[in-house]
Design a protein around this motif. Structure first.
Motif, mmCIF file in Angstrom:
data_model
loop_
_atom_site.group_PDB
_atom_site.id
_atom_site.type_symbol
_atom_site.label_atom_id
_atom_site.label_comp_id
_atom_site.label_asym_id
_atom_site.label_seq_id
_atom_site.Cartn_x
_atom_site.Cartn_y
_atom_site.Cartn_z
ATOM 1 N N TYR A 1 77.003 14.387 54.514
ATOM 2 C CA TYR A 1 76.208 13.199 54.174
ATOM 3 C C TYR A 1 76.962 12.345 53.171
ATOM 4 O O TYR A 1 77.579 12.868 52.234
ATOM 5 C CB TYR A 1 74.854 13.601 53.567
ATOM 6 N N LYS A 2 76.896 11.022 53.364
ATOM 7 C CA LYS A 2 77.478 10.072 52.412
ATOM 8 C C LYS A 2 76.343 9.379 51.673
ATOM 9 O O LYS A 2 75.310 9.055 52.270
ATOM 10 C CB LYS A 2 78.263 8.982 53.142
ATOM 11 N N VAL A 3 76.559 9.132 50.388
ATOM 12 C CA VAL A 3 75.596 8.392 49.574
ATOM 13 C C VAL A 3 76.115 6.962 49.412
ATOM 14 O O VAL A 3 77.254 6.771 48.972
ATOM 15 C CB VAL A 3 75.435 9.052 48.190
ATOM 16 N N LEU A 4 75.294 5.984 49.774
ATOM 17 C CA LEU A 4 75.680 4.570 49.639
ATOM 18 C C LEU A 4 74.752 3.870 48.652
ATOM 19 O O LEU A 4 73.550 4.127 48.617
ATOM 20 C CB LEU A 4 75.596 3.860 50.997
ATOM 21 N N LEU A 5 75.331 2.992 47.863
ATOM 22 C CA LEU A 5 74.567 2.236 46.860
ATOM 23 C C LEU A 5 74.608 0.760 47.263
ATOM 24 O O LEU A 5 75.596 0.073 47.014
ATOM 25 C CB LEU A 5 75.187 2.458 45.480
ATOM 26 N N TYR B 1 65.799 12.011 62.481
ATOM 27 C CA TYR B 1 64.952 11.050 61.765
ATOM 28 C C TYR B 1 65.785 9.948 61.113
ATOM 29 O O TYR B 1 66.880 10.208 60.595
ATOM 30 C CB TYR B 1 64.245 11.733 60.581
ATOM 31 N N ILE B 2 65.211 8.753 61.063
ATOM 32 C CA ILE B 2 65.585 7.765 60.044
ATOM 33 C C ILE B 2 64.330 7.531 59.232
ATOM 34 O O ILE B 2 63.243 7.354 59.790
ATOM 35 C CB ILE B 2 66.097 6.449 60.669
ATOM 36 N N CYS B 3 64.468 7.551 57.922
ATOM 37 C CA CYS B 3 63.263 7.530 57.090
ATOM 38 C C CYS B 3 63.375 6.556 55.927
ATOM 39 O O CYS B 3 64.367 6.551 55.194
ATOM 40 C CB CYS B 3 63.007 8.938 56.554
ATOM 41 N N ASP C 1 64.600 19.843 53.077
ATOM 42 C CA ASP C 1 65.768 20.058 53.931
ATOM 43 C C ASP C 1 66.151 18.744 54.594
ATOM 44 O O ASP C 1 65.407 18.237 55.439
ATOM 45 C CB ASP C 1 65.408 21.118 54.984
ATOM 46 N N VAL C 2 67.298 18.191 54.237
ATOM 47 C CA VAL C 2 67.674 16.884 54.805
ATOM 48 C C VAL C 2 68.296 16.995 56.192
ATOM 49 O O VAL C 2 68.508 15.962 56.839
ATOM 50 C CB VAL C 2 68.664 16.096 53.911
ATOM 51 N N SER C 3 68.583 18.200 56.655
ATOM 52 C CA SER C 3 69.396 18.312 57.878
ATOM 53 C C SER C 3 68.819 17.612 59.112
ATOM 54 O O SER C 3 69.592 17.167 59.957
ATOM 55 C CB SER C 3 69.749 19.774 58.169
ATOM 56 N N PRO C 4 67.491 17.430 59.268
ATOM 57 C CA PRO C 4 67.043 16.665 60.439
ATOM 58 C C PRO C 4 67.205 15.143 60.297
ATOM 59 O O PRO C 4 66.894 14.414 61.233
ATOM 60 C CB PRO C 4 65.546 17.010 60.550
ATOM 61 N N PHE C 5 67.673 14.689 59.152
ATOM 62 C CA PHE C 5 67.723 13.253 58.888
ATOM 63 C C PHE C 5 69.116 12.680 59.167
ATOM 64 O O PHE C 5 70.122 13.171 58.647
ATOM 65 C CB PHE C 5 67.349 12.954 57.431
ATOM 66 N N GLY C 6 69.160 11.625 59.972
ATOM 67 C CA GLY C 6 70.412 10.908 60.207
ATOM 68 C C GLY C 6 70.661 9.874 59.140
ATOM 69 O O GLY C 6 71.793 9.582 58.764
ATOM 70 N N LEU C 7 69.558 9.288 58.634
ATOM 71 C CA LEU C 7 69.672 8.253 57.607
ATOM 72 C C LEU C 7 68.383 8.216 56.785
ATOM 73 O O LEU C 7 67.286 8.285 57.348
ATOM 74 C CB LEU C 7 69.931 6.892 58.281
ATOM 75 N N ILE C 8 68.544 8.130 55.484
ATOM 76 C CA ILE C 8 67.411 7.982 54.557
ATOM 77 C C ILE C 8 67.725 6.783 53.678
ATOM 78 O O ILE C 8 68.857 6.635 53.219
ATOM 79 C CB ILE C 8 67.249 9.242 53.680
ATOM 80 N N TYR C 9 66.735 5.919 53.462
ATOM 81 C CA TYR C 9 66.996 4.736 52.627
ATOM 82 C C TYR C 9 65.781 4.427 51.777
ATOM 83 O O TYR C 9 64.665 4.860 52.090
ATOM 84 C CB TYR C 9 67.364 3.521 53.500
ATOM 85 N N LEU D 1 69.230 2.840 47.637
ATOM 86 C CA LEU D 1 69.907 4.124 47.844
ATOM 87 C C LEU D 1 69.842 4.476 49.326
ATOM 88 O O LEU D 1 68.764 4.455 49.932
ATOM 89 C CB LEU D 1 69.223 5.205 46.994
ATOM 90 N N THR D 2 70.984 4.786 49.904
ATOM 91 C CA THR D 2 71.067 5.082 51.336
ATOM 92 C C THR D 2 71.884 6.351 51.525
ATOM 93 O O THR D 2 72.956 6.487 50.932
ATOM 94 C CB THR D 2 71.726 3.895 52.071
ATOM 95 N N ILE D 3 71.362 7.260 52.331
ATOM 96 C CA ILE D 3 72.047 8.522 52.594
ATOM 97 C C ILE D 3 72.245 8.608 54.095
ATOM 98 O O ILE D 3 71.274 8.498 54.853
ATOM 99 C CB ILE D 3 71.206 9.690 52.036
ATOM 100 N N ILE D 4 73.465 8.750 54.528
ATOM 101 C CA ILE D 4 73.742 8.693 55.968
ATOM 102 C C ILE D 4 74.604 9.881 56.381
ATOM 103 O O ILE D 4 75.543 10.261 55.673
ATOM 104 C CB ILE D 4 74.358 7.316 56.357
#
Lengths: 366, 366
Positions: free
Chosen positions: B68-72, B172-174, B186-194, B208-211
């Motif tokens: 996972y990458k963290v984007l700001l 998921y995208i959430c 558990d973040v593993s089902p998530f493709g992207l969180i923002y 904050l974006t996690i991809i």
């Protein structure tokens, strides 16, 4: 006594100390709310007063006619590079871009991603390594052009349009990120002006945008995501979504301070004095300090680029200046040398300190 | 002694006092630089340390796997609503959106602007006025779906997915704007969180974006303006352009504070305690306080919505609470009533003060 240095960074850059002191004083209790301005709803009356004041001060300081809207957006000039063609180059519209430096080149490239060949290069001084602006006879603007895009100050190369390009009656779109509000000027030829706040106006994260009503009407892009549409931001007075409230608050503080010291006329006088001192020193020691810009009329009052006789001396200059309490003097990576960024918050006294240092440096190393 | 109130705003919202005090103390002289963090170049080593720490703390607190990458980023959830389909719904890709409230509806509408009918509604509780989440058997996800989008917490309506929706193996995208980092998961089902930072994490103006890496690889949109491309931000570690440096600095302060108090497990315990106290009081006086959410399992621990017997009593409640030092309690305009937003920075003691007030209010007006 708080430790402060003289800040010549190219951006994010120094801000007026009183604007920061005001923020520090009320950081935990803003306007008697018992909250930081960061913690207050963007729909509260206390924040709204700041939002309105930032807009009103922009209008007042720039003397904007009533057919201009002030927008407080996010994403910096980079997002604007995309929003401009997405909104304004629909339905086969064409535009001309003047390429005078690193940032103008990026703006052009981004517009071409959206509008392809409908984005034309009206002029470029890339062959001259952007060491000057194009002359009037080098600029070709099509009669079918919706706008001419230019970059009023080239931060990297240190050139600046003191007289705006001659393009007939075609309206301008201008990236003023690095010289926003450095002086009064007639905005009437401009359809849109934009810029990141982080040089002359405030912290990064706020994009000040000024748009003329006829340009707003040109924004037909109803199939664009809403955040990318100027028209929606204008209709909602930049409260369509949560704006960057703290950044806008600092912008307000900076603009209020700018007004208190006499507005853009006083700021222009200070900026001209600073440039005079710096270029005066460079020209006096032209065997030692060599300016990057080849035509004096194109020299920027915001970013002063020069080289010392060797890269080793450039490095030594930067290091010794830092020891003497002056930071941010290293030139942009693609150009090298020294860059002195003298945005509005840099005072004449700061520049005098640097010029004294430059004089001493020639004596010791020249 | 600084005047501080108890802040129940829905966002921008209260922040941990130590995170703000740290900012106040070094507002004019950050990390010994002699400059505000706002005035320091985003390419300086001093800012870089903050940027890296904000990313590292996000990874550590959330326990993010290395893929996972963290984007700001900037632009809030609103800009993300557009960036998601622009990047991830190219080449006839399809997606399913679960519509559970005001914000989920906006996300869906914005995605449809970009991808039209390829954006499908997997479930909606609009007919129930979003007073509950859909049940498992109400959610229809296509086998050809690139992702399922949902909103983990519905700020306006006060519902929250304590167990994430059952959608098979579709990623998921959430939108987690209003409950980012409220507990470990558990973040593993998530493709992207923002999410916009302005509720649980910091000031407005930081997204904050996690991809996940496979989602990054799906971002093929080379003809998009660069700022809109997740891939470019990931490649440049969110320094493609000038990031909102001060906002990221405050985010760092908040996350460092969150770590110091025991991380997300401790924060979860506090959030659950707060919800227990509030819903306990609402349920105890169910003849007076009437919850908006119809299924207890769907009640949000972040936003607690309820009505008093009359709109006049709602108003009186808000006014008297304000006199007692508690602000931000007015319900969202489309719903009315009372909304208590109890994000991470709201303490158990703050909620106890409110519950005492609620008990007293029933006695006096019940």
């Amino acid at each position: 006594m708080t430790h402060r240095v003289i800040n010549f960074y190219a951006g994010p850059a120094g801000l007026p100390l009183p604007a920061l002191e005001r923020a520090q004083e009320e950081l935990l209790d803003f306007a008697g709310t018992g909250m930081s301005v960061m913690e207050v709803s963007h729909r509260s009356k206390e924040y709204d007063a700041v939002h309105e004041e930032a807009i009103a001060l922009t209008k007042e300081l720039m003397g904007l006619p009533s057919n201009y809207k002030v927008l407080l957006l996010q994403g910096g000039a980079h997002l604007s590079f995309g929003m401009i063609p997405l909104n304004l180059l629909r339905n086969d519209k064409k535009a001309d871009y003047i390429v005078t430096g690193n940032w103008a080149e990026k703006a052009t490239k981004e517009a071409k991603l959206v509008a392809g060949d409908r984005v034309r290069v009206a002029a470029s001084t890339k062959e001259q390594k952007f060491s000057r602006l194009p002359h009037a006879d080098e600029i070709k603007v099509g009669p079918d052009s919706a706008f001419v895009h230019f970059t009023s100050n080239n931060t990297v190369e240190g050139t600046q349009w003191h007289e705006f390009p001659k393009v007939g009656h075609v309206p301008y779109i201008c990236d003023m990120s690095s010289d926003f509000m450095w002086r009064p000027f007639d905005v009437s030829p401009f359809g849109l002006i934009y810029g990141g706040a982080q040089k002359n106006l405030g912290p990064s994260g706020v994009t000040l945008t000024i748009i003329r009503e006829d340009f707003l009407e040109m924004c037909e892009a109803q199939d664009l995501p809403s955040y990318l549409r100027y028209k929606i931001h204008a209709e909602k007075n930049s409260l369509y979504n949560t704006p960057p409230t703290f950044g806008i608050y600092i912008l307000r503080n900076v603009l209020a301070y700018n007004k208190s010291i006499g507005g853009l006329k006083a700021i222009e006088a200070s900026n001209k004095k600073k440039a005079e001192l710096l270029y005066g020193c460079v020209d006096k020691h032209s065997g030692f300090y060599k300016g990057f810009v080849t035509e004096k009329a194109h020299r920027s009052v915001m970013n002063v680029d020069f080289f010392l006789p060797t890269p080793e001396l450039d490095d030594q200059f930067v290091k010794e200046a830092k020891k003497a309490g002056m930071v941010g003097l290293k030139g942009y990576r693609d150009i090298g040398g020294i860059r002195v960024s003298t945005y509005n918050a840099v005072t004449v006294d700061h520049v005098k300190t640097l010029v004294d240092f430059m004089e001493q440096f020639v004596k010791t190393n020249g």
